[in-house]
Design an enzyme around this catalytic site. Structure first.
Site, PDB file in Angstrom:
ATOM      1  N   CYS A  30       0.800  -1.364  -0.036  1.00 39.61           N
ATOM      2  CA  CYS A  30      -0.175  -0.208  -0.118  1.00 39.61           C
ATOM      3  C   CYS A  30       0.634   1.682   0.130  1.00 39.61           C
ATOM      4  O   CYS A  30       0.294   2.206  -0.460  1.00 39.61           O
ATOM      5  CB  CYS A  30      -0.935   0.231   1.092  1.00 39.61           C
ATOM      6  N   SER A  88      -5.125 -10.672 -16.673  1.00 39.66           N
ATOM      7  CA  SER A  88      -3.820 -10.190 -16.425  1.00 39.66           C
ATOM      8  C   SER A  88      -3.496  -9.333 -17.517  1.00 39.66           C
ATOM      9  O   SER A  88      -3.954  -9.515 -18.644  1.00 39.66           O
ATOM     10  CB  SER A  88      -2.934 -11.307 -16.522  1.00 39.66           C
TER      11      SER A  88
END
Length: 344
Positions: A16, A140
């Site tokens: 994060c 993906s």
């Protein structure tokens, strides 16, 4: 012996900590906020909540969120597991129950083996199994930096829904995990972390915030969010400003990993911590020195930040104990002063 691939060397920042800063994000989103009026949304992006909620009838709502990031650890299995746990946490932070997930994968196919990517996916599937949900598919791309995460869907009843902007004056502030994983992740990237300390961070980051679904059922919990890339101060600021209150916290009561302060002395404070602080320093008093900059440390799948009504603390603490989760009392919401956060 073949040298082990270090995933953290393939990204500028990890977990994060690779979030866009609050200040820059505010500028990007300015003028692009949609209202929930007539859209069937209980929660949209007009607030800074952890997920969107769409009402499917008068009592039930669908909770949906997406979260992905670059490697936070070198171990591919744990990278996938942590990224998945972090994404699922958004559902728990709203008081909801996750039901299904879709994977999001970016991979530099010319530089990293597909076998490593398979381990990342395996870690993500492991976390989903722990949460009792299916990893049902995904998308993906071939990318310069590796990244992984999930789009997660859950369910929540209207009475269990928790927002991050509904705290009340007098509510006590609790945190369910210690701070410091951003510092330890930076230490790993710099090759300075001890294995036993890294193991602590891995366990913490891969632990599901499943207790959030239980907290959602408690009327005494007035507000809730999870602590991620903006650090404790950043997410507490969202709660305080959204509720029109001031959060008073006592630094000595904030839980910290016991090894973290020595790594800060080694220069392992992530750049994201200072970036976070620069985004909201005018709303916090007093000025934070390096010793307290840990409050801005970007957390990956950090703990739940919970506002609890004083008269309902015993029920909250009993629920925490039943779920096997330790919670830490770090402060209280008070009438709004000149600052949104006061660090004592």
């Amino acid at each position: 012996m073949k040298e082990q691939t270090r995933l953290t060397q393939y990204s500028r920042s990890g977990g994060c900590g690779c979030k866009i800063s609050p200040q820059v994000l505010e500028r990007i989103l300015s003028g692009n906020i949609s209202k929930t009026i007539d859209l069937g949304l209980w929660v949209g992006n007009e607030s800074k909540d952890d997920a969107a909620v769409f009402g499917i009838d008068a009592d039930r709502g669908v909770v949906t969120s997406a979260d992905f990031f670059t490697p936070i650890v070198d171990d591919p299995f744990y990278f996938g597991r942590i990224a998945a746990a972090n994404a699922i946490s958004d559902i728990y932070a709203m008081g909801g129950e996750p039901i299904v997930a879709i994977a999001i994968l970016g991979w530099p196919v010319g530089e990293l083996s597909p076998d490593i990517a398979a381990e990342v996916i395996r870690g993500g599937r492991f976390a989903c199994k722990e949460a009792g949900i299916a990893l049902a598919g995904g998308h993906s791309i071939d990318s310069i930096e590796p990244f992984f995460g999930l789009s997660v869907t859950g369910l929540v009843s209207r009475k269990s829904l928790k927002r991050n902007n509904t705290s009340e004056e007098g509510c006590r502030i609790y945190l369910s995990k210690p701070l410091g994983v951003g510092v330890l992740s930076t230490a790993e990237k710099l090759g300075l972390v001890r294995e036993e300390d890294l193991d602590k961070a891995k366990v913490l980051m891969s632990t599901l915030n499943k207790v959030g679904a239980r907290f959602g059922k408690l009327s005494g919990v007035s507000s809730m969010t999870d602590v991620t890339g903006f650090g404790l101060i950043g997410h507490l600021l969202e709660m305080a400003e959204g509720s029109g209150l001031t959060a008073q916290i006592t630094y000595s009561k904030v839980p910290k990993l016991d090894c973290v302060e020595q790594y800060i002395k080694f220069g392992c404070l992530p750049s994201g911590a200072r970036r976070n602080y620069e985004s909201f320093r005018g709303k916090v008093t007093p000025d934070l020195d390096d010793g307290k900059m840990l409050l801005c440390d970007p957390q990956t799948n950090g703990g739940l930040l919970v506002a609890v009504k004083k008269n309902d603390e015993n029920e909250f603490l009993a629920a925490s104990e039943e779920e096997g989760v330790e919670v830490f009392l770090i402060g209280e919401f008070v009438k709004r002063s000149g600052y949104a956060i006061e660090v004592l």
